[in-house]
Design a protein around this motif. Structure first.
Motif, short mmCIF file in Angstrom:
data_model
loop_
_atom_site.label_atom_id
_atom_site.label_comp_id
_atom_site.label_asym_id
_atom_site.label_seq_id
_atom_site.Cartn_x
_atom_site.Cartn_y
_atom_site.Cartn_z
N ARG A 16 0.84 -1.20 0.00
CA ARG A 16 0.00 0.00 0.00
C ARG A 16 0.88 1.25 0.00
NH1 ARG A 16 -5.44 1.34 3.46
NH2 ARG A 16 -5.59 3.55 2.85
N LYS A 44 1.93 4.78 0.97
CA LYS A 44 1.72 5.66 2.12
C LYS A 44 1.16 7.00 1.66
CE LYS A 44 5.52 3.70 4.84
NZ LYS A 44 6.81 4.00 5.50
N GLY A 45 0.44 7.65 2.53
CA GLY A 45 -0.02 9.01 2.25
C GLY A 45 -1.30 9.11 1.46
N LYS A 87 -5.13 7.86 1.77
CA LYS A 87 -6.15 7.16 2.54
C LYS A 87 -7.29 6.69 1.64
CE LYS A 87 -5.22 9.50 6.93
NZ LYS A 87 -5.80 10.35 8.01
N THR A 136 7.57 7.29 0.71
CA THR A 136 7.43 8.10 1.94
C THR A 136 6.00 8.57 2.18
OG1 THR A 136 7.86 10.21 0.81
CG2 THR A 136 9.77 8.94 1.58
N GLY A 137 5.18 8.61 1.12
CA GLY A 137 3.84 9.14 1.26
C GLY A 137 3.77 10.66 1.17
#
Length: 316
Positions: free
Chosen positions: A203, A205-206, A208, A252-253
């Motif tokens: 998934r 990141k960052g 939703k 890193t998102g």
């Protein structure tokens, strides 16, 4: 609450939504093709300016996919079924789609070929995607699970192979180096990146919530996505005419800023790492080309006919 789309549900055919375009700002005034901003790099190091050869789609009893090329009339590549599950090849000459019966078909030079059967069908978000060399098509076989297998078929035939399993099954994008596929979850709950070499899915990141993935950077380190707030509707899974692009670092998102003024209605990466940003205008939209540092290299007017169409590919 966000309205989620159950992946296993049979969805109706999605219409491409009409585009309500705001007047262009001063930075999106119609310009002549291939006018570039000055840069400090040498002429030899500069990539060739894009010429505006691109592929668009509009809904008309199916999805009409058209190649536009400056100085020539529009070239219709074909009309796909109303399932909404389609994509155009990076070379701008072929289209792939999923029929209502789950057949994976390709149209090239007016000839339609069936590559595989048993694909997930009648769910608009389950779109196939072309490999960077326009030689293969990845698609989702029919599955009752939210985490679906991914299959890859040769566009000229030659069989189908499994490529891994992912939760990111919707609106797949393929990185130019051939290593990564990315898509959003059928529930809109995030974006996932599948490593085709390691056959693992992670998934991003960052992110939703999301309901569209447009593009991956050449090595899969960044993704162009349409993010949602918890109050936004998830939509019907159809390919959007336009969307507000967000760029996210897949490791890193972190959100990557887009240094372009105006109403942004899309963005995608070129194989060499340049980013092309689509900006809305009243008479036509504008394509703004940025280098890897975000510096503007070029501005190009889209064809007026394509103003309310979905941008699928920029060929050159």
């Amino acid at each position: 609450m966000n309205r989620y789309l159950p992946l296993g549900a049979v969805l109706g055919a999605a219409l491409l939504a009409p585009l309500a375009v705001a007047p262009a700002s001063a930075s999106t005034t119609p310009l002549s093709p291939a006018r570039s901003a000055p840069t400090s790099t040498t002429a030899a190091a500069k990539p060739a300016p894009i010429k505006g050869v691109a592929v668009y789609a509009r809904f008309n009893r199916g999805y009409v996919v058209t190649r536009f090329e400056p100085g020539k009339g529009p070239i219709r590549l074909g009309v796909t079924p109303e399932t909404g599950q389609f994509s155009a090849s990076p070379d701008g000459r072929k289209i792939a789609w999923i029929t209502g019966l789950g057949k994976v078909q390709v149209s090239a030079a007016g000839k339609v070929t069936t590559l595989a059967k048993g694909a997930g069908a009648n769910a608009p978000c389950l779109t196939p995607v072309w490999s960077p060399d326009s030689a293969k098509v990845a698609f989702l076989p029919s599955s009752e699970s939210d985490a679906s297998p991914v299959a890859i078929a040769g566009a000229a035939g030659g069989g189908t192979r499994k490529a891994g399993t992912t939760m990111g099954v919707c609106h797949l994008a393929w990185s130019a180096d051939g290593r990564y596929l990315a898509g959003y979850a059928g529930t809109t709950d995030g974006v996932y990146r599948l490593d085709l070499r390691a056959r693992t899915s992670v998934r991003v990141k960052g992110v939703k919530l999301a309901n569209h993935v447009q593009s991956l950077s050449p090595h899969g380190e960044r993704v162009v996505v349409a993010t949602l707030s918890p109050k936004d509707p998830g939509g019907d899974g159809g390919w959007p005419v336009w969307f507000r692009p967000t760029i996210v670092d897949t490791t890193t998102g972190a959100k990557v800023p887009i240094a372009v003024r105006g109403r942004l209605i899309g963005a995608l990466y070129l194989p060499d790492g340049r980013l092309v940003v689509r900006v809305a205008g009243s008479g036509h939209n504008t394509l703004v080309v940025l280098d890897a540092s975000g510096r503007q290299l070029q501005r190009l007017a889209e064809p007026a006919q394509a103003r309310t169409q979905a941008l699928l590919q920029i060929v050159r």
